[in-house]
Design a protein around this motif. Structure first.
Motif: not given
Length: 420
Positions: A204-228
């Motif tokens: 159960a702990i892996f889903l929030p860790l992955v979600s937080g990782l993906a969410g933060a990376i998406n916010i940090c990346q510029s719009e042309r660099d984000s693949l998701v």
């Protein structure tokens, strides 16, 4: 690249151009009036924050930051392809301000949370999986979770507290919506999907860790660099939160406290995991630090203390989870026990052919002990043995040979025998 517009009193032209040159500004031009000068320049994302800190040293600067990517072309012309593909993450200032801007109104937060709670309830009641996905699209849980992590990374307790408050409002509204739906359309028993969603796995702990990782990376990346897309990442964050919110409301209505506690456990664990992963990404990847953002001046101690509390809380919850099997391990124990059931049935392959097998936990106890149902359908190979005799042999074999690391488990065997 980001476009930056600066309006500043006259007499600072040399200092402005020096700062622009130092921080690699391109395609700069300016206009003058009697009292003010306006400069237009284009800066690499990673240089924006430090450039604005430098400009703050001058008197009364007025600044406009355009938070959109710009393709800036400059001599030599042969470098144009490289200039267009030079994509960098957002500046720490833009990451922080973007998070604050995404807060939205309280009315919208409550309205979307209420709608998500209704959709989750309908999906659980009708056992319709795609409605759970629809609820994840609507649920506004990702924003407060990400902003709380931004507050911790920047050492801003005000942002952290307000984000946690909005998170609590969103969760509470979803629970209320689920309770109201249960009152209007009474429930007498849990549906199979409700029982499935209520169970917690050891992963159960892996889903929030992955979600937080993906969410933060998406916010940090510029719009042309984000693949998701941001919406897809938002679904990932809400996937770990929306179904348990609906289940809490249903559990409260039915008085099923095992469902309530397991769902509440998941919600708290998801929030802590998302918060930890996102905070680390913002701090080390996005450079959102207490002293790294213009005008923020956060407290590093606050970020360290908050992160330490989150880590200790996650550790405590994981210890508690594994210390009390099978209550918060049912979703993964189903698979492990099914594998053990299959291996034991294969030892009887001279007399039976295995058609299917499964293990499931109930949400009720027998003699204050958790109940697991071992099911299997087999085809007998020896026509001379009766069905009842074969069932007895199989059950006795399973009782004597099944091996698993759970002491407090009441076993129920359901063996169906079919003929060729």
């Amino acid at each position: 690249m980001r476009q930056v517009i600066i309006k500043i009193p006259k007499g600072n032209q040399d200092k402005i151009f020096q700062a622009i040159s130092k921080y690699e500004g391109k395609n700069t031009f300016h206009f003058s009036s009697d009292e003010k000068e306006v400069y237009f320049t284009y800066l690499p994302n990673e240089k924006v924050n430090n450039f604005l800190k430098k400009i703050d040293e001058l008197e009364e600067p007025e600044i406009v930051l355009i938070p959109r990517g710009v393709v800036t072309l400059y001599p030599p012309a042969s470098e144009a392809p490289h200039q267009a593909t030079d994509v960098q993450i957002k500046s720490s200032l833009e990451i922080y301000l973007g998070g604050i801007q995404s807060v939205g109104s309280l009315f919208g937060l409550v309205a979307y949370s209420f709608v998500a709670g209704i959709i989750v309830w309908i999906g659980l009641f009708t056992t319709t999986t795609y409605l759970l996905v629809a609820a994840m699209l609507v649920a506004p849980f990702a924003g407060p979770a990400m902003n709380a992590a931004l507050g911790t990374a920047a050492g801003k307790m005000g942002l952290l507290k307000s984000s946690l408050g909005r998170y609590g409002v969103a969760i509470g509204t979803g629970i209320i919506a689920s309770i109201l739906m249960s009152l209007f359309f009474p429930l007498n028993t849990l549906t199979p999907l409700m029982e499935e969603v209520s169970q917690v796995s050891k992963f159960a702990i892996f889903l929030p860790l992955v979600s937080g990782l993906a969410g933060a990376i998406n916010i940090c990346q510029s719009e042309r660099d984000s693949l998701v897309s941001g919406a897809a990442v938002g679904i990932l964050v809400a996937a770990s939160l929306a179904p348990p919110v609906g289940l809490i409301g249903i559990g409260i209505y039915m008085g099923d406290w095992q469902v309530v506690f397991s769902s509440f456990y998941r919600i708290v664990l998801q929030l802590l995991g998302i918060h930890l992963a996102a905070t680390l990404v913002f701090y080390f990847y996005g450079k959102v630090t207490p002293n790294g953002i213009r005008f923020i001046n956060g407290k590093k101690r606050a970020g360290i203390i908050t992160t330490a509390i989150v880590v200790l809380a996650i550790g405590s919850m994981m210890f508690w989870q594994f210390k009390q099997p099978p209550f918060y391990l049912k979703a993964s124990l189903n698979t492990e026990l099914t594998d053990e059931l299959n291996s034991q049935l294969k030892k009887l392959d001279t007399s039976i052919a295995i058609l299917n097998k499964s293990v499931s936990f109930t949400n009720t106890k027998y003699k204050n002990t958790p109940v697991a149902i071992f099911k299997s359908t087999v085809m007998k190979k020896d026509p001379n043995i009766s069905d009842s005799q074969l069932k007895t042999e199989i059950i006795n074999h399973l009782k004597e040979n099944m091996e698993y690391e759970i002491d407090n488990l009441y076993e129920v065997y359901q063996i169906d025998v079919v003929r060729e």
